[in-house]
Structure formats: structure tokens, C-alpha cells
Design a protein around this motif. Structure first.
Motif, PDB file in Angstrom:
ATOM      1  N   VAL A 137      -1.557  52.676  10.835  1.00 23.71           N
ATOM      2  CA  VAL A 137      -1.668  53.431  12.086  1.00 23.71           C
ATOM      3  C   VAL A 137      -0.676  54.582  12.135  1.00 23.71           C
ATOM      4  N   ARG A 138       0.422  54.482  11.373  1.00 21.31           N
ATOM      5  CA  ARG A 138       1.344  55.606  11.230  1.00 21.31           C
ATOM      6  C   ARG A 138       1.965  55.513   9.842  1.00 21.31           C
ATOM      7  N   GLU A 139       1.541  56.391   8.964  1.00 25.27           N
ATOM      8  CA  GLU A 139       1.913  56.297   7.547  1.00 25.27           C
ATOM      9  C   GLU A 139       3.415  56.412   7.326  1.00 25.27           C
ATOM     10  N   ASP A 140       4.096  57.235   8.146  1.00 24.96           N
ATOM     11  CA  ASP A 140       5.530  57.458   7.924  1.00 24.96           C
ATOM     12  C   ASP A 140       6.408  56.635   8.862  1.00 24.96           C
ATOM     13  N   ILE A 141       5.875  55.527   9.379  1.00 29.25           N
ATOM     14  CA  ILE A 141       6.656  54.687  10.295  1.00 29.25           C
ATOM     15  C   ILE A 141       7.886  54.127   9.596  1.00 29.25           C
ATOM     16  N   VAL A 142       8.984  54.051  10.319  1.00 26.58           N
ATOM     17  CA  VAL A 142      10.185  53.347   9.869  1.00 26.58           C
ATOM     18  C   VAL A 142      10.176  51.989  10.553  1.00 26.58           C
ATOM     19  N   MET A 143      10.034  50.936   9.776  1.00 24.97           N
ATOM     20  CA  MET A 143      10.046  49.579  10.338  1.00 24.97           C
ATOM     21  C   MET A 143      11.383  48.932  10.009  1.00 24.97           C
ATOM     22  N   VAL A 148       9.863  54.531  15.103  1.00 26.42           N
ATOM     23  CA  VAL A 148      10.472  53.305  14.592  1.00 26.42           C
ATOM     24  C   VAL A 148       9.792  52.106  15.232  1.00 26.42           C
ATOM     25  N   ALA A 149       9.533  51.070  14.444  1.00 31.97           N
ATOM     26  CA  ALA A 149       9.113  49.769  14.959  1.00 31.97           C
ATOM     27  C   ALA A 149      10.188  48.772  14.541  1.00 31.97           C
TER      28      ALA A 149
END
Length: 398
Positions: free
Chosen positions: A115-121, A92-93
Motif C-alpha cells: 500500500v506504500r512502497e517506501d513505508i518505514v516500519m 512510518v508504521a
């Protein structure tokens, strides 16, 4: 012992209260939360100021406990590069800047997906990331005012009441819920999300009945501590100065029991107060009768007597009452945490319990600025000590 979000890591860019409270809740559920800060512009809540009888920033403690802290200068290209490296190893970001700030820093959702395709922002802002008002700044009282909650709070003959930290906490809790939902979606589909939380919309969600009434042509008004269908209802003085008794009578039977407890059984038979509608219509007389009794009572004794009579009532507690309450201590709602300097203080725990050993909670107090850089930059990102020293000298880590 494990906790529900054990194994989740958060790159926490949030500032002030609403966003940090979101990540604070997630950290208590077990997520490793790395707060990204800078000495160039410290979080306004970290700045020491004498308040609440202490020199340290209590406002920061309430949203920063349990987190790790690193310094990054996001105005420096190497600082931005390090931030991306941290996001690459995070789930998470989270950020709470004005809409568009993260994009200008080179850390918008599209950039982080590279930089992270599946990031949760998770983005927390006053009005959201889209729409004509997305550029507006805001803080807690504006959230409540903008969302309609402030207008409904206060007395009929007075102005609206500013909703302060309760708005930040409500926004943060909503953002935490949305984050957990996005993480569940990622586990189910493999896809990340950009979660967009608008504080003013959270405020409006808390006045849903008023919005429904307004759409039907009604005009909801401020009612103070009154209730449109109940009387007596509100806060009543006791024999102790500034010690208030909160009570609510919802049925005719409860009204009769209250009248008997007050030593005035005749009030229960008085035709002016026979039904709830009658009592609401004659609210001033009802409140006068209850006040005449309550102001002669010892607060704890009166509350206990009302409870025994089946009448919902309690003292309006001060913070000191909550901290000292054995029930809250047993439940883990109030816990003791140890600061970096070894000092121990009381803190507010997570407001939910889980069966078994997967209990939320805090394992550390408020971090010092940059306290965990050796772990994050060295162990987690694999930077050599010489490189870290160079980045500090260049003020990329600052």
C-alpha cells in the motif's frame, strides 16, 4: 514555529510503554502521530487506576500526550482495510507486538509495502523479529534482566535489581533514533525500511564495558553506588530524612578540599587515603567519615558548599523537585499541557533544544479514546459520514 519532523505522519500501532515512547518522542519533534486503539482491548496503560495520587492513568499520559487517537478493530477485515488506508498516507508504521502478530493481522511489512512502497516500519519487541528467541514475550524488568543490566545493578551482598520504566524509555529512544535514520535513508535513496529493535539488545548495549571485560575473562560484579576507581562515591544521608547527597571525588585535590570542608583536614594527609587507589582500598573508612559529616548537614546547604568547592555533588532529586525546578521550566524540559477536558498538568518535554524556532514540544495532552476520528477517517481518508457510522455499527471502528 515549525518543528524538525513537521510533515511526517506516523500510523502508531504500539502498546504499553517502549514502542509508545518512541512515537511520543517523534511526535514532540513534529511528526503527526495517530494512535490506533480499540475498545476491545484497551492499552493496559490507558486503563484508569489510582496511582501517583490521581485517578487517571499517569503511565499512559507519559507516552500518549501529543498524539491523535482513533479506534480500529484489527480483528475485523474492514478494520484492517482502514489500517492499510491510514498506512498508505503515512510515512512510518510503528508497532510493538510480539514478533509475528502483525503478519497474522495482515499488516506485516510485506503487506504494508503493497500500500506504500517506501513505508518505514518500526517493530519494537523483546528479542527482535528473527532468531530462536523471537517468539518470547517480555516487559521492562525482563529486558534489563535478559540484557545483563539487571545483574550489574544492586549491592554486592544483595540480588540483582529489576530495571523498570527506564528500560522502556531507553528502548523507545533507541527506536526513535533508528526511525529518524530510516527516514533519512528514504529521503536519500527513495527506499523504505523495516526497523527491527530488540529490547534485550538495547539493555546489552548499555553494559558494553562489562561485556568487553567478560570476553577478556573478567567477572564484573554488582557494586551498588561504588565506583571501581573513585572514593568517596555514592549517596550519603543528610540531616533531613530520606534526603540524599550524591557526590563523587575523582582527584586527590578534590579529596583534600572535601576533607577541609568537612572540618577534618587531617584526612587529606592520612596515608590510608593519600591516593585514589588508597581510598578505594579503604572505602569503608572513607564512607564512614563522609557519612558522619553529611548526616549533620542541611541537604541544600551541603550541596551548594560542595559545588563551590569544585566537588561534583547534588541532591538526589525527587520528582516533585524536578517539576518545581525553574531551570527545567525555562529550558522547556518541564511544560504544561492542556487536556481535552481543559485541565492543565505538568509533562516532561523533549530532552534537546534546536537553534532558531524549530523547537520540539507538545501541543496537546492525552487524547480520549477515538477523539480524532472525524479528522482521520473523514478529512484524511475521505470517508463519508454515513460510511463511518456504518463501520462503527459493524464494530470495524471500535
Amino acid at each position: 514555529m515549525t518543528r524538525p519532523l513537521e510533515g511526517i505522519r506516523i500510523a502508531d500501532f504500539t502498546v504499553h510503554a517502549a514502542g509508545p515512547f518512541c512515537t511520543h518522542m517523534l511526535s514532540q519533534l513534529g511528526a503527526e502521530c495517530i494512535k490506533i486503539e480499540t475498545a476491545l482491548r484497551p492499552d493496559i496503560f490507558r486503563k484508569p487506576h489510582a496511582v501517583y495520587g490521581r485517578a487517571g492513568p499517569a503511565t499512559f499520559d507519559q507516552v500518549a500526550s501529543n498524539k491523535l487517537s482513533v479506534r480500529l478493530n484489527l480483528k475485523h477485515p474492514d478494520g484492517v482495510a482502514l489500517a492499510k488506508q491510514l498506512v498508505a498516507v503515512s510515512d512510518v508504521a510503528a508497532e510493538s507486538f510480539r514478533a509475528g502478530v502483525m503478519e497474522r493481522l495482515g499488516l506485516g511489512y510485506d503487506a504494508l509495502r503493497e500500500v506504500r512502497e517506501d513505508i518505514v516500519m518500526v517493530s519494537v519487541s523483546s528479542s527482535g523479529q528473527t532468531g530462536p528467541d523471537s517468539h518470547f514475550a517480555g516487559y521492562a524488568p525482563l529486558f534489563g534482566a535478559w540484557g545483563g543490566l539487571g545483574y550489574l545493578s544492586g549491592y554486592r551482598d544483595g540480588p540483582p535489581v529489576e530495571m523498570r520504566h527506564v528500560m522502556d524509555h531507553s528502548v523507545g529512544m533507541n527506536a526513535a533514533l533508528a526511525t529518524v535514520a530510516a527516514l533519512h535513508k528514504r529521503r536519500r535513496t527513495g527506499r523504505g525500511s523495516h526497523v527491527d529493535v530488540a529490547a534485550r539488545e538495547v539493555a546489552s548495549s548499555l553494559v558494553g564495558d562489562a561485556l568487553a571485560a567478560a570476553s577478556a575473562g573478567a567477572a564484573p560484579e554488582r557494586m551498588g553506588n561504588d565506583d571501581p576507581q573513585r572514593a568517596p562515591h555514592g549517596l550519603y544521608p543528610t540531616a533531613e530524612a530520606d534526603r540524599w547527597l550524591s557526590l563523587a571525588v575523582g582527584t586527590d585535590a578534590a579529596w583534600h578540599r572535601l576533607a577541609a570542608l568537612m572540618g577534618q583536614p587531617g584526612l587529606g594527609r592520612d596515608p590510608r587515603f593519600s591516593t585514589a587507589a588508597d581510598r578505594v582500598a579503604n572505602r569503608a573508612e572513607v564512607d564512614a567519615a563522609v557519612t558522619g559529616w553529611s548526616r549533620t548537614q542541611q541537604p541544600e546547604t551541603a550541596a551548594a558548599s560542595l559545588q563551590r568547592a569544585g566537588i561534583p555533588a547534588h541532591l538526589s532529586w525527587r520528582a516533585s523537585d524536578i517539576v518545581a525546578d525553574p531551570h527545567m521550566r525555562v529550558r522547556g524540559a518541564i511544560v504544561d499541557v492542556t487536556e481535552t477536558d481543559g485541565a492543565t498538568r505538568a509533562a516532561v518535554g523533549f530532552p534537546a533544544r534546536f537553534s532558531g524556532s524549530d523547537q520540539p514540544g507538545m501541543t496537546r495532552g492525552t487524547p480520549e479514546l477515538g477523539e480524532h476520528e472525524a479528522y482521520v477517517f473523514g478529512d484524511l481518508l475521505g470517508l463519508a459520514q454515513a460510511r463511518i457510522r456504518d463501520l462503527i455499527a459493524e464494530r470495524a471502528i471500535y
